[in-house]
Design a protein around this motif. Sequence first.
Motif, PDB file in Angstrom:
ATOM      1  N   VAL A   1       2.162  46.347   8.072  1.00  0.00           N
ATOM      2  CA  VAL A   1       1.752  44.962   8.286  1.00  0.00           C
ATOM      3  C   VAL A   1       2.933  44.115   8.750  1.00  0.00           C
ATOM      4  O   VAL A   1       2.791  43.246   9.623  1.00  0.00           O
ATOM      5  CB  VAL A   1       1.133  44.383   6.994  1.00  0.00           C
TER       6      VAL A   1
ATOM      7  N   VAL B   1       3.379  44.880  12.485  1.00  0.00           N
ATOM      8  CA  VAL B   1       2.331  44.263  13.310  1.00  0.00           C
ATOM      9  C   VAL B   1       2.493  42.751  13.355  1.00  0.00           C
ATOM     10  O   VAL B   1       2.431  42.126  14.433  1.00  0.00           O
ATOM     11  CB  VAL B   1       0.926  44.640  12.776  1.00  0.00           C
ATOM     12  N   SER B   2       2.687  42.134  12.187  1.00  0.00           N
ATOM     13  CA  SER B   2       2.828  40.677  12.148  1.00  0.00           C
ATOM     14  C   SER B   2       4.100  40.218  12.851  1.00  0.00           C
ATOM     15  O   SER B   2       4.122  39.135  13.459  1.00  0.00           O
ATOM     16  CB  SER B   2       2.821  40.183  10.702  1.00  0.00           C
TER      17      SER B   2
ATOM     18  N   GLY C   1      -2.105  42.276   9.466  1.00  0.00           N
ATOM     19  CA  GLY C   1      -1.091  41.917  10.455  1.00  0.00           C
ATOM     20  C   GLY C   1      -1.453  40.640  11.185  1.00  0.00           C
ATOM     21  O   GLY C   1      -0.600  39.771  11.421  1.00  0.00           O
TER      22      GLY C   1
END
Length: 286
Positions: A93, A96-97, A153
Motif C-alpha cells: 500500500v 501504490v500510494s 493505495g
Amino acid sequence: MAAASFATGNASFLKILLRRKAVLAGVIILTVITLAAIFAPFLSPYTPGKLSLASRLQAPSGLHVFGTDDFGRDVFTRLLYAGRLSLTVGFSVVVVSAILGVTLGVLAGFFRRLDTPIARLIDAMMAFPDILLAIALVAALGPSLVNVIAALGVVYAPRLARIVRASTLVIRELPYVEAARALGVSTPKILVRHVLRNLMSPILVQATFIFASAMLAEAGLSFLGVGVSPTVPTWGTMISQGRQYLDQASWMTLFPGLAIVLAVLSLQLVGDGLRDLLDPRLAKDI
C-alpha cells in the motif's frame, strides 16, 4: 560526500534511539514482528490451516503457546502467517500510494494549470472516511489481496499528495530552481534532481504512518468480511472468528489484537523518530 552524509544520518538516528527510549522500543518491536513473520515456518511446527477438532479451544500451553481456535488450529502459527500478510499489505500500500500521491502532488505543486483540478480531486477523496471508501472500492473490485492493496493505495494516496503538493509549492519558488530554469535545464531534470530529492524526507515520514494505517485498515476490512479470503489467516479475521468465543477462549482475540496494537504502535514510534531526524528544525535538538 554521500558516505559521509549516510554516516552522519546513522549517527543522528542512533542518538535518537539512545535519548528516546520509545523510539528504540518501536524499532525493536517492529524488528521482532518482521523477523517472526519472515521465519514463521521455522518458529512453529504446525501449519496455519491444519485442523484438529480433538484439540479445539485448548488454552495456551507448552504444546500450543497461544492456544488453539474453534477448529483446533494453532493460534501462534496463524498469528505468524497473518503477520506476513499484514506486512505485505502495508508495504504494498505504501508503494501504490507513493506512486499515486507523489505523482499527483508534484504535478499539482509544480504546474500551476494542474493545481486547481488536482487539488479539488484530492479534497474530494479526503472528504470520505478512509474505511468507508476502502469498503466501497473493495466491494466494487471484489474481495482479494490485490484488490485490497489497490483500494487502500487509492485511499491513502491523497494524504501523501497533499503533503507533496505543499512542499512542491515551496520548492518551486526557491532560487536554485529558478536558476536551473534560467540555465535551460529541462523540466523532467528539475523535477528529479531538485524537487523529488528534497521531497524524500516528508515522503519517508508519511510512509511509516501510511504503513501503520494500511495494516490497521486491512485488519478492519478482514474483520468485516470484505478483505481477503476468509481461508487466509489475517489478524482481523482471527479477531472476527474469536469474538463469539470471548467467554471461553479469550486468547483467540487477545493475541491477534495485541499483535495489531504492537505493530501499529511500533510504526508510529519509528515514524516519530524519522521525523525528528529528517526535520531540520527538530534535528537541532538531537
